[in-house]
Structure formats: C-alpha cells, structure tokens
Design a protein around this motif. Structure first.
Motif, mmCIF file in Angstrom:
data_model
loop_
_atom_site.group_PDB
_atom_site.id
_atom_site.type_symbol
_atom_site.label_atom_id
_atom_site.label_comp_id
_atom_site.label_asym_id
_atom_site.label_seq_id
_atom_site.Cartn_x
_atom_site.Cartn_y
_atom_site.Cartn_z
ATOM 1 N N VAL A 137 22.206 33.038 38.897
ATOM 2 C CA VAL A 137 22.874 31.873 39.325
ATOM 3 C C VAL A 137 21.403 31.361 40.466
ATOM 4 C CG1 VAL A 137 24.882 30.352 40.328
ATOM 5 C CG2 VAL A 137 25.925 32.311 38.399
ATOM 6 N N THR A 138 21.220 30.199 40.664
ATOM 7 C CA THR A 138 20.327 30.027 40.960
ATOM 8 C C THR A 138 20.692 29.550 42.688
ATOM 9 O OG1 THR A 138 18.840 28.730 39.422
ATOM 10 C CG2 THR A 138 18.080 28.487 41.543
ATOM 11 N N GLY A 363 27.291 39.655 43.741
ATOM 12 C CA GLY A 363 27.900 41.098 44.129
ATOM 13 C C GLY A 363 29.243 40.618 45.395
ATOM 14 N N GLY A 364 30.370 41.088 44.930
ATOM 15 C CA GLY A 364 32.432 41.260 45.988
ATOM 16 C C GLY A 364 32.527 39.401 45.661
ATOM 17 N N VAL A 365 33.576 40.050 46.325
ATOM 18 C CA VAL A 365 34.421 38.578 46.216
ATOM 19 C C VAL A 365 34.709 37.434 46.635
ATOM 20 C CG1 VAL A 365 36.427 40.267 45.288
ATOM 21 C CG2 VAL A 365 36.238 39.205 47.968
ATOM 22 N N GLU A 366 33.441 37.648 47.823
ATOM 23 C CA GLU A 366 32.949 36.450 48.454
ATOM 24 C C GLU A 366 32.281 35.516 47.287
ATOM 25 O OE1 GLU A 366 30.133 39.558 48.819
ATOM 26 O OE2 GLU A 366 33.092 39.621 49.430
ATOM 27 N N ALA A 367 31.479 36.305 46.276
ATOM 28 C CA ALA A 367 30.740 35.089 44.993
ATOM 29 C C ALA A 367 31.021 34.757 44.179
ATOM 30 C CB ALA A 367 29.557 36.312 44.672
ATOM 31 N N ARG A 368 32.390 34.166 44.520
ATOM 32 C CA ARG A 368 33.791 33.777 43.384
ATOM 33 C C ARG A 368 32.857 32.411 43.709
ATOM 34 N NH1 ARG A 368 39.309 36.796 44.369
ATOM 35 N NH2 ARG A 368 38.500 36.553 46.467
ATOM 36 N N LYS A 369 32.308 31.880 44.465
ATOM 37 C CA LYS A 369 32.614 30.418 44.947
ATOM 38 C C LYS A 369 30.890 30.267 43.486
ATOM 39 C CE LYS A 369 29.865 31.236 49.385
ATOM 40 N NZ LYS A 369 29.345 30.819 50.709
ATOM 41 N N TYR A 370 30.579 31.181 43.569
ATOM 42 C CA TYR A 370 28.974 30.939 42.485
ATOM 43 C C TYR A 370 29.088 31.034 41.295
ATOM 44 C CZ TYR A 370 26.848 31.287 47.046
ATOM 45 O OH TYR A 370 26.321 31.415 48.688
ATOM 46 N N THR A 376 31.857 40.067 40.310
ATOM 47 C CA THR A 376 32.739 39.234 41.253
ATOM 48 C C THR A 376 34.311 39.104 41.880
ATOM 49 O OG1 THR A 376 32.689 36.652 40.452
ATOM 50 C CG2 THR A 376 30.420 37.129 41.601
ATOM 51 N N GLN A 377 34.534 39.937 40.917
ATOM 52 C CA GLN A 377 36.436 39.947 41.129
ATOM 53 C C GLN A 377 36.212 41.130 41.355
ATOM 54 O OE1 GLN A 377 38.761 37.468 39.771
ATOM 55 N NE2 GLN A 377 35.763 36.702 39.682
ATOM 56 N N ILE A 378 35.485 42.114 42.333
ATOM 57 C CA ILE A 378 35.946 43.215 43.086
ATOM 58 C C ILE A 378 35.566 43.359 43.977
ATOM 59 C CG2 ILE A 378 35.770 46.178 42.726
ATOM 60 C CD1 ILE A 378 35.495 45.858 39.729
ATOM 61 N N PRO A 379 35.939 43.730 45.534
ATOM 62 C CA PRO A 379 35.061 43.357 45.908
ATOM 63 C C PRO A 379 34.771 45.248 46.388
ATOM 64 C CG PRO A 379 37.972 43.708 45.959
ATOM 65 C CD PRO A 379 37.514 43.926 45.339
ATOM 66 N N ASN A 380 32.937 45.007 47.239
ATOM 67 C CA ASN A 380 31.900 45.556 46.838
ATOM 68 C C ASN A 380 32.864 47.480 47.834
ATOM 69 O OD1 ASN A 380 30.544 44.445 45.633
ATOM 70 N ND2 ASN A 380 30.009 43.387 47.218
ATOM 71 N N ASP A 381 33.627 46.899 48.786
ATOM 72 C CA ASP A 381 33.467 47.690 50.546
ATOM 73 C C ASP A 381 32.619 49.090 49.965
ATOM 74 O OD1 ASP A 381 35.834 47.007 50.105
ATOM 75 O OD2 ASP A 381 36.614 47.953 48.564
ATOM 76 N N SER A 382 30.910 48.546 50.287
ATOM 77 C CA SER A 382 29.528 49.387 50.396
ATOM 78 C C SER A 382 28.537 48.715 50.529
ATOM 79 C CB SER A 382 29.521 50.571 49.276
ATOM 80 O OG SER A 382 28.493 51.503 49.386
ATOM 81 N N THR A 383 27.502 48.730 50.846
ATOM 82 C CA THR A 383 26.120 47.680 50.945
ATOM 83 C C THR A 383 25.877 48.547 49.756
ATOM 84 O OG1 THR A 383 26.290 47.779 52.805
ATOM 85 C CG2 THR A 383 24.132 47.621 51.690
ATOM 86 N N TYR A 384 25.538 49.505 49.084
ATOM 87 C CA TYR A 384 24.751 50.554 47.914
ATOM 88 C C TYR A 384 25.700 49.567 47.040
ATOM 89 C CZ TYR A 384 23.611 53.034 52.175
ATOM 90 O OH TYR A 384 22.754 53.774 52.922
#
Length: 485
Positions: A137-138, A363-370, A376-384
């Motif tokens: 997503v751009t 990546g991560g739930v904070e990306a659900r806005k895109y 985007t439904q699963i928390p990362n809980d890890s940088t890697y």
C-alpha cells in the motif's frame, strides 16, 4: 567565507535587519504571536546554520538531541508534522556536509566505505523497491520511509563527522544526561502521576491495556511505550557499567555507576520483561571480547547468578517489578508468551508464499489504518517479526546480516586493532549495549522506534570508525612526544 570570497557581517546585517524588523512589526500588528516568535528565532537559526557549515559535527549533536526528545515533543504537540521536520533535518545535515566539503575540503569521504553504510545503501534499494510489491500500500510505504534510509543516512553522517575520541565521549556524556532526565520523568509518573496528555495518550491509543495492569503500572517516561523505555534503560545500564569499569577518572567512575544504577531501577519500573536480556546479552558479549581473564570470569559468574536468581528462585517474588521480570525466564508458564508463539505460527504459514513480505508499513495492528490483512491483525511483539512480515524472509536475512556483520566487525576491531585502552573500553561498552538491544529486540518491537533506531545506528557507525579514531589518538600522542623532545 564562500568559495574564497569573504562576506561582510555588516552587509548581512544591513540586509536582514530591516527585513526582520518589518516582519516583526507586521505580525505584532496582526496579533500572530506564533509567527512573531518564529521571526525572532530566525537569526538564531541562521547563526546555527553558518556555524554548522564551518563545524558540521554540530549537526550530529543537534540531531542526537532532537532524536532523543522526539517522542515527548510529538506527544505534547500532537504530531503537527514533526516527522517531516525530522526528515528535513537529517537531509539538511547531509547538504551541510557537502557544502563544507566543497568549501574546506576536509570531509573524510573514504570512511563512507564500511559494512554498515554499504549495507544501508543495499537495504535502501531493497526497501524502496517494496513499493512495487503487489500487496503493498503506497500510503503505508510512504509513512515507513524512515526504515528505508535511516541506516544509510545516519551511518554516513556519523562516520563522516564523529572522528575523534572527544566527540564520542561527548555524545556519551550527552546520552547519560538525557537518560537521567528520562529517569526523573519516570519517578514523576510513579510518585506524582501521569499528566493529562499522558493519560489522553494511554486512553486514545488503548495503551492502557498493556500499561495499566492489575499486577502494576508499567511506566514509559518520555518514550513511545514501556517496552521501548525499558530496553533503553537496560542499554544505558550496560554501557555505563562497563565504562565505569574502564575509566581511570574517579569522579567519572562514580558518575557512570550512578547513571547505571538509576537506569537499572528505571528498567524495572518499566515492567518490560524482555529488557532484562539487554544487560544479560551485554554481559555475555563482554565476557567474550574483554580479553581480561578476571573480567571474563567475573562477568560470567555475575550472568549466571542473575539467571539463577530469576529462573530458579522465588526471592523477592512479593515485589511486583521482580516477579514480572521473572516471568521472562519461565516462558512456558507465561500466557502472553504462548500467545506470541501461536501468532508467529500463523504468520509463518501465511508468509511461506510471500518471500518479499506483505509490504512496507503493513506489519502490526497499528497498520490497520492502511489495510486489513492477517499481518495487520496480529501484534508483532518483536522488531524482527515486524521486519519479516513487511519485507519477507529475504528482507529479514538482509537486515540481520547488515547489523550482525557490522557488530562482529566492530568487535574484531576492539579485540585486535584498537590500541588505546580507554577507547577500547569505551567501544567495548558500546558494542555490549548494542548486542543486548539486538537480543531484546526479539521480544519487543522497539528497535525501529525513536530514539532507539537512531541511537543504535550512530553507535554501530562509531564502531566502524574505531580504527580511524584510534589512529588519530596514536598520531596525537606521537606529536606531543616529539614536541616535548
């Protein structure tokens, strides 16, 4: 002086003064106080710009400070385009370096050829190309732009500008002061309470779910969250403990130990379980590269004692900070750890057919806005995990390869090439702190956030410059000896 022609300060004053006075009168008459103060600050910024062109190392100190206090500024100003200003400042610093190089011809460009900067260039090309990923997503790609160029730009600026022991030491003194400010803010949060802005952020971002727990409050100080804060405090504790061991100055030794103890206490107040692996990881690397049998033995014994204390005893279990940290050593009994493992299994199945990832910023739930995706439904809980889901298996291998190889090369220089003992101790502290942060990043998604991302790149770049800094110290010592003789 520009291109050999001196510009008269009187001429500059005669041009700018009437323009500035006219602007001040206009904005006062129109009751625009923000613009009024902006106009008043312009001479200061012009002076700072001129000084930076003459002495570009000033840029690093300014950016270092801006980076550390970016999050509180962002939080209290409610954003207001601050990330764009961050981009502008870093790229402006590069332009200043180029101008300085043209005028004075004293920028050591050959130092730009190192593992970290070259790796950063490769990473920039790879992540920039992620915009062509079919699932990208751009908008998410644009808002993840820092991940594209940070490694290249920050490492390039650092290796070109931080070229002496004094400059490295100055940065570390600044970092110690900033860390103490963060500790003080944590004490205010604990004993006075969160202010209105912090409470608003906790509620609106739903961070209260992970920070206001029945087991106790997790404090985040001036950082983005408690995970970022706790790992950074572990980083500081590791660096300044090792620096205290190596320094010969008694007053500095006391000060470094004070910073380390304060940071350790703040690390426990964060309630971040993974943060404990920062000093443990640092101890492990220290025992391998110190080349001092006594120190290796002592650090090894200390690491074992810490592990036994948390993993195989219940001492201090009534204290909420200790009991929470202890769960990091008993992952199978920790419900949140088991949930993370299940999440990673789901992601692994999904990512099997996406070698280039889902797309930058997805990546991560904070990306659900895109976009709404599994990633985007699963928390990362890890940088890697975040980098893996966004850039794929190719991306995470490339990313880890760049950072691990840069750290390994830095350790090699420390062990076999650096001759000055004080510089060796200082670089050892930096390397151990970085390794601890890299270990902790597996369990916490903080590694690419402010201020952690920039701090790690700056200090990794300093490790790449270790040999040149050591050569300068040797040259200066020879010059002093020859002048005496």
């Amino acid at each position: 002086m520009i291109a050999g022609q001196r510009i008269s300060p009187q001429a500059v004053t005669m041009v700018l003064l009437p323009i500035g006075l006219a602007c001040i009168v206009y904005y006062v008459m129109h009751s625009s106080m923000i613009n009024f103060f902006t106009i008043c600050l312009i001479p200061f910024f012009i002076l700072l710009l001129i000084l930076s062109i003459r002495k570009p190392a000033i840029c690093i100190y300014i950016l270092f400070t801006f980076n550390y206090f970016f999050m509180p500024w962002y939080r209290y100003s409610e954003g207001s385009g601050l990330s764009v200003w961050s981009d502008i400042l870093w790229w402006m610093a590069l332009i200043i370096i180029i101008i300085n190089s043209v005028i004075y011809n004293n920028i050591p460009w050959k130092r730009a050829f190192n593992l970290l900067t070259i790796g950063g260039a490769i990473w920039a090309v790879y992540t920039a190309a992620e915009v062509a990923n079919p699932s990208a997503v751009t908008e998410a790609w644009i808002f993840s732009r820092n991940l594209i160029y940070n490694t290249l730009l920050v490492s390039l600026l650092t290796v070109l500008l931080i070229t002496s022991y004094k400059q490295v030491h100055r940065l570390l003194i600044m970092l110690s002061i900033f860390s103490l400010i963060a500790v003080i803010k944590t004490l205010i949060q604990r004993y006075i309470g969160f202010d209105d802005t912090e409470m608003t952020w906790l509620m609106e971002s739903e961070a209260y779910k992970t920070h206001l727990l029945p087991q106790g409050i997790r404090y985040f100080s001036i950082f983005s969250d408690a995970g970022n804060f706790g790992s950074n405090m572990g980083f500081i504790a590791t660096i300044y403990t090792i620096m205290a061991i190596f320094t010969r100055n008694r007053n500095l030794k006391i000060y470094y130990f004070f910073v380390a103890l304060s940071s350790t206490y703040a690390m426990f107040m964060s309630g971040t379980r993974g943060a404990i692996f920062v000093p443990l990881g640092g101890l492990l690397l220290f025992s391998l590269i110190s080349k001092n049998i006594k120190l290796m033995f002592f650090s090894g014994i200390l690491g074992i004692c810490i592990y036994i204390f948390f993993a195989h005893t219940y001492i201090g279990e009534s204290h909420q900070m200790i009991s929470r940290m202890r769960t990091a050593f008993r992952p199978s009994k920790d419900a949140s750890f088991n949930v993370r493992m299940e999440n990673q299994k789901q992601l692994a199945e999904y990512m099997k057919y996406k070698p280039f990832g889902e797309g930058l910023g997805l990546g991560g739930v904070e990306a659900r806005k895109y976009a709404i995706r599994l990633t985007t439904q699963i928390p990362n809980d890890s940088t890697y995990v975040k980098i893996w889901t966004e850039t794929g298996i190719i991306g995470i291998i490339l990313y880890l390869g760049i950072y691990i190889s840069s750290l390994v090369w830095g350790c090699y220089l420390i062990m076999f090439k650096i001759k000055n003992k004080e510089l060796q101790g200082l670089l050892t502290a930096i390397a151990c702190g970085i390794f601890g942060m890299m270990v902790s990043a597996y369990g916490n998604a903080f590694f690419t956030q402010f201020p952690s991302a920039i701090l790690i790149i700056i200090f990794l770049a300093i490790l790449q410059n270790g040999r040149y800094i050591d050569e300068n110290l040797v040259k200066n010592k020879k010059n002093i000896n020859s002048s005496i003789n």
